[in-house]
Design a protein around this motif. Structure first.
Motif, mmCIF file in Angstrom:
data_model
loop_
_atom_site.group_PDB
_atom_site.id
_atom_site.type_symbol
_atom_site.label_atom_id
_atom_site.label_comp_id
_atom_site.label_asym_id
_atom_site.label_seq_id
_atom_site.Cartn_x
_atom_site.Cartn_y
_atom_site.Cartn_z
ATOM 1 N N PRO A 118 6.311 16.091 6.048
ATOM 2 C CA PRO A 118 6.787 17.374 6.589
ATOM 3 C C PRO A 118 8.279 17.610 6.377
ATOM 4 C CG PRO A 118 5.328 16.282 8.148
ATOM 5 C CD PRO A 118 5.579 15.301 7.044
ATOM 6 N N SER A 119 9.096 16.548 6.434
ATOM 7 C CA SER A 119 10.540 16.739 6.248
ATOM 8 C C SER A 119 10.857 17.191 4.826
ATOM 9 C CB SER A 119 11.301 15.445 6.570
ATOM 10 O OG SER A 119 11.003 14.431 5.625
ATOM 11 N N LEU A 120 10.054 16.743 3.844
ATOM 12 C CA LEU A 120 10.257 17.178 2.464
ATOM 13 C C LEU A 120 9.902 18.650 2.330
ATOM 14 C CD1 LEU A 120 10.913 16.622 -0.500
ATOM 15 C CD2 LEU A 120 8.531 15.880 -0.813
ATOM 16 N N LEU A 172 16.151 29.280 -8.577
ATOM 17 C CA LEU A 172 14.792 28.733 -8.579
ATOM 18 C C LEU A 172 14.831 27.268 -8.195
ATOM 19 C CD1 LEU A 172 11.724 29.131 -9.421
ATOM 20 C CD2 LEU A 172 12.398 28.124 -11.624
ATOM 21 N N CYS A 173 13.844 26.833 -7.429
ATOM 22 C CA CYS A 173 13.612 25.402 -7.199
ATOM 23 C C CYS A 173 12.444 24.963 -8.061
ATOM 24 C CB CYS A 173 13.318 25.134 -5.723
ATOM 25 S SG CYS A 173 12.712 23.448 -5.409
ATOM 26 N N ILE A 174 12.670 23.978 -8.906
ATOM 27 C CA ILE A 174 11.583 23.348 -9.651
ATOM 28 C C ILE A 174 11.153 22.113 -8.878
ATOM 29 C CG2 ILE A 174 10.933 22.146 -11.769
ATOM 30 C CD1 ILE A 174 12.877 23.903 -13.288
ATOM 31 N N TYR A 175 9.922 22.133 -8.396
ATOM 32 C CA TYR A 175 9.361 20.954 -7.715
ATOM 33 C C TYR A 175 8.634 20.153 -8.778
ATOM 34 C CZ TYR A 175 6.878 17.947 -4.493
ATOM 35 O OH TYR A 175 6.392 16.842 -3.828
ATOM 36 N N SER A 176 9.103 18.906 -9.026
ATOM 37 C CA SER A 176 8.620 18.148 -10.173
ATOM 38 C C SER A 176 8.247 16.725 -9.793
ATOM 39 C CB SER A 176 9.700 18.137 -11.267
ATOM 40 O OG SER A 176 9.183 17.656 -12.480
ATOM 41 N N GLN A 177 7.351 16.607 -8.828
ATOM 42 C CA GLN A 177 6.761 15.325 -8.474
ATOM 43 C C GLN A 177 5.390 15.602 -7.854
ATOM 44 O OE1 GLN A 177 9.701 13.494 -5.947
ATOM 45 N NE2 GLN A 177 9.317 14.864 -4.238
ATOM 46 N N TYR A 178 4.720 14.549 -7.416
ATOM 47 C CA TYR A 178 3.363 14.672 -6.880
ATOM 48 C C TYR A 178 3.303 15.731 -5.790
ATOM 49 C CZ TYR A 178 -0.905 13.202 -4.406
ATOM 50 O OH TYR A 178 -2.118 13.168 -3.770
ATOM 51 N N LEU A 179 2.404 16.688 -5.952
ATOM 52 C CA LEU A 179 2.318 17.820 -5.035
ATOM 53 C C LEU A 179 1.903 17.389 -3.632
ATOM 54 C CD1 LEU A 179 2.831 20.838 -5.330
ATOM 55 C CD2 LEU A 179 0.400 21.159 -5.787
ATOM 56 N N GLY A 180 1.136 16.309 -3.553
ATOM 57 C CA GLY A 180 0.653 15.841 -2.256
ATOM 58 C C GLY A 180 1.747 15.408 -1.300
ATOM 59 N N TYR A 181 2.944 15.064 -1.844
ATOM 60 C CA TYR A 181 4.046 14.666 -0.963
ATOM 61 C C TYR A 181 4.437 15.793 -0.015
ATOM 62 C CZ TYR A 181 4.831 10.657 -4.101
ATOM 63 O OH TYR A 181 4.692 9.510 -4.836
ATOM 64 N N LEU A 182 4.297 17.042 -0.452
ATOM 65 C CA LEU A 182 4.661 18.170 0.399
ATOM 66 C C LEU A 182 3.763 18.259 1.627
ATOM 67 C CD1 LEU A 182 5.391 20.943 -2.250
ATOM 68 C CD2 LEU A 182 7.056 19.718 -0.846
ATOM 69 N N GLU A 183 2.526 17.782 1.483
ATOM 70 C CA GLU A 183 1.585 17.790 2.605
ATOM 71 C C GLU A 183 1.775 16.566 3.498
ATOM 72 O OE1 GLU A 183 -2.258 17.979 0.874
ATOM 73 O OE2 GLU A 183 -1.922 19.915 -0.123
ATOM 74 N N ASN A 243 0.831 -1.189 0.000
ATOM 75 C CA ASN A 243 0.000 0.000 0.000
ATOM 76 C C ASN A 243 0.868 1.243 0.000
ATOM 77 O OD1 ASN A 243 -2.516 -1.244 0.012
ATOM 78 N ND2 ASN A 243 -2.577 -1.392 2.238
ATOM 79 N N LEU A 244 0.394 2.285 -0.673
ATOM 80 C CA LEU A 244 1.081 3.564 -0.604
ATOM 81 C C LEU A 244 1.041 4.090 0.825
ATOM 82 C CD1 LEU A 244 -0.307 5.193 -3.858
ATOM 83 C CD2 LEU A 244 2.023 4.386 -3.473
ATOM 84 N N PRO A 245 2.052 4.850 1.237
ATOM 85 C CA PRO A 245 2.046 5.385 2.612
ATOM 86 C C PRO A 245 0.801 6.223 2.873
ATOM 87 C CG PRO A 245 4.174 5.721 1.557
ATOM 88 C CD PRO A 245 3.255 5.234 0.487
ATOM 89 N N SER A 246 0.214 6.036 4.049
ATOM 90 C CA SER A 246 -0.964 6.805 4.433
ATOM 91 C C SER A 246 -0.595 7.797 5.515
ATOM 92 C CB SER A 246 -2.073 5.873 4.939
ATOM 93 O OG SER A 246 -1.688 5.270 6.161
ATOM 94 N N GLU A 247 -1.465 8.775 5.713
ATOM 95 C CA GLU A 247 -1.213 9.778 6.739
ATOM 96 C C GLU A 247 -1.255 9.160 8.138
ATOM 97 O OE1 GLU A 247 -3.935 12.955 6.119
ATOM 98 O OE2 GLU A 247 -3.186 13.414 4.109
ATOM 99 N N THR A 248 -1.959 8.028 8.266
ATOM 100 C CA THR A 248 -2.076 7.373 9.578
ATOM 101 C C THR A 248 -1.014 6.304 9.785
ATOM 102 O OG1 THR A 248 -3.687 5.814 8.648
ATOM 103 C CG2 THR A 248 -4.555 7.805 9.694
ATOM 104 N N ASN A 249 -0.201 6.026 8.725
ATOM 105 C CA ASN A 249 0.863 5.014 8.804
ATOM 106 C C ASN A 249 0.343 3.650 9.247
ATOM 107 O OD1 ASN A 249 3.073 6.660 7.985
ATOM 108 N ND2 ASN A 249 3.070 7.609 10.012
ATOM 109 N N GLU A 250 -0.818 3.278 8.732
ATOM 110 C CA GLU A 250 -1.379 1.970 9.073
ATOM 111 C C GLU A 250 -0.544 0.855 8.445
ATOM 112 O OE1 GLU A 250 -5.372 1.922 7.732
ATOM 113 O OE2 GLU A 250 -6.051 3.501 9.086
#
Length: 421
Positions: free
Chosen positions: A345-347, A331-342, A34-41
């Motif tokens: 937190p370390s990213l 400039l920083c180009i952020y070039s992957q799924y935007l949801g990873y930033l949310e 499974n992809l990582p979840s916010e709850t880390n189940e």
């Protein structure tokens, strides 16, 4: 032929498809975490009993590509069950595991290092397949077909047994650099009885999907505007990295900078893909080091494109670089799924630590709704369209398909119980 979707009809990632022949041969296509979840189940198949039950009677596991949501359980599969993947995909995976091993050993994480050594050994036992070359597992014939995706060496898998034909698309798209090959590949495959197809983007509210060529032009425009470019993107998204490299070659004297691990992955890209297209022949990627004085001089005088990762080395290097550059020209180009930033937190902290403006330039590694429609219409399955790699809210009936095809779309609960074809 019987098809069962163990996981993936109501979620993105963690894909597991079972196909059985009347003669008793059983294969799994993909066995992903499974992809990582916010709850880390925890994943249900982290339980050895559950995984053992899933694998009972399985003759082989065949992977469409090496992303962990498709191949994440490979190291837990018993040695008597053979596993199959493309040769390039396997090497990219090995590069990643060996980098993780080096990190664990430097950090003194003995248990993690032992786990990674076992995984590398298991990966070394993989059997490899080649595009358009059929191989057999019992009375099941499998023919892989190369397809564009954000993972290198991705394949659709045509599975044939009991006089039936099923195509598992894996993850695919037609807007990558090699995406133009999708239509002729579908023509080569011809009509199938069942189509198992991803629907990742159906739940997204994105506007028109940009092609990798458009992304490349967007990045080049920023390189012409800014002297210094940091790029946050996957170290194995080779279309994106190749586009960045070729853009950088158009800026006179500007170096393309990475770390030793990324350089190794780019060498793998050149080894397998560079012989087919000059575009992937990345020869002059320069590894960063605090001792590389001539590289530093060139970077600070002419500017640079630097692919960065959220780790201690890059934090150290970036701290050094920032002392010698003007952040107004950076400039920083952020070039992957935007949801990873949310979700990570370390990213977010890492991107903020760059101290410069951030521009989001990205496109999906997955098929647009229009590409999904093309596959369904072209292959025109006789019996079933089986959606997977989609979330529970996505409905294939919203696609622009003729009614006779919509009537063949299989509901999630039916696919989980098993479908005789």
């Amino acid at each position: 032929m019987k098809i069962t979707i163990h996981r993936g009809t109501n979620q993105i990632g963690g894909c597991i498809t079972e196909i059985c022949s009347k003669g008793g041969t059983k294969i799994l296509i993909d066995l992903g975490r499974n992809l990582p979840s916010e709850t880390n189940e925890p994943d249900e198949y982290d339980d050895p009993t559950a995984l053992s039950a899933l694998l009972e009677g399985v003759s082989a596991v065949v992977y469409t590509h090496n992303h962990s949501d498709h191949a994440g359980f490979f190291a837990e599969i018993p040695e008597h069950i053979p596993q199959y993947m493309g040769a390039m995909g396997r090497e990219v995976m090995q590069n990643s595991l060996e980098e993780q091993l080096n990190t664990a050993q430097r950090a003194g994480r003995t248990q993690r290092a032992e786990e990674l050594m076992g995984a590398i050994a298991r990966l070394g036992e993989f059997r490899t397949y080649a595009t358009a070359r059929t191989f057999r597992i019992g009375d099941i014939a499998i023919t892989p077909y190369f397809v564009s995706h954000s993972a290198a060496d991705s394949h659709m898998l045509l599975v044939e047994c009991d006089s039936k034909r099923a195509l598992h698309t894996g993850d695919f798209r037609n807007h990558g650099f090699t995406g133009k090959g999708l239509t002729p590949t579908l023509a080569r495959i011809g009509q199938v009885d069942a189509l198992i197809i991803e629907g990742t983007t159906l739940s997204r509210e994105d506007s028109a999907t940009k092609s990798e060529f458009q992304i490349q032009q967007d990045m080049l425009a920023q390189m012409e505007r800014y002297k210094n470019i940091f790029v946050v993107c996957s170290s194995t998204n080779f279309d994106r990295l190749a586009g960045l490299y070729q853009d950088t070659q158009q800026i006179f004297g500007r170096p393309f900078v990475c770390d030793k691990y990324q350089k190794r992955q780019l060498d793998t890209l050149r080894k397998y893909s560079g012989k087919h297209s000059w575009y992937y022949n990345v020869r002059n990627a320069l590894p960063m080091s605090l001792n590389a004085k001539s590289l530093h001089k060139n970077m600070f005088e002419r500017g640079f494109t630097m692919v960065v990762r959220n780790n201690a080395n890059f934090r150290k290097w970036i701290g050094f670089i920032k002392e010698h550059i003007d952040l107004a020209e950076t400039l920083c180009i952020y070039s992957q799924y935007l949801g990873y930033l949310e979700k990570q937190p370390s990213l977010r902290e890492f991107v903020d630590s760059l101290g410069c403006k951030v521009e989001y330039i990205h496109t999906s590694g997955h098929a647009s709704p229009e590409a999904i429609e093309e596959v369904c219409r072209t292959l025109n399955p006789r019996s079933a369209i089986i959606p997977m790699h989609k979330d529970a809210t996505s409905d294939f009936h919203t696609l622009n398909l003729p009614d006779e095809l919509k009537a063949k779309i299989i509901a999630a609960d039916t696919a989980q119980l098993g479908i005789p074809i």
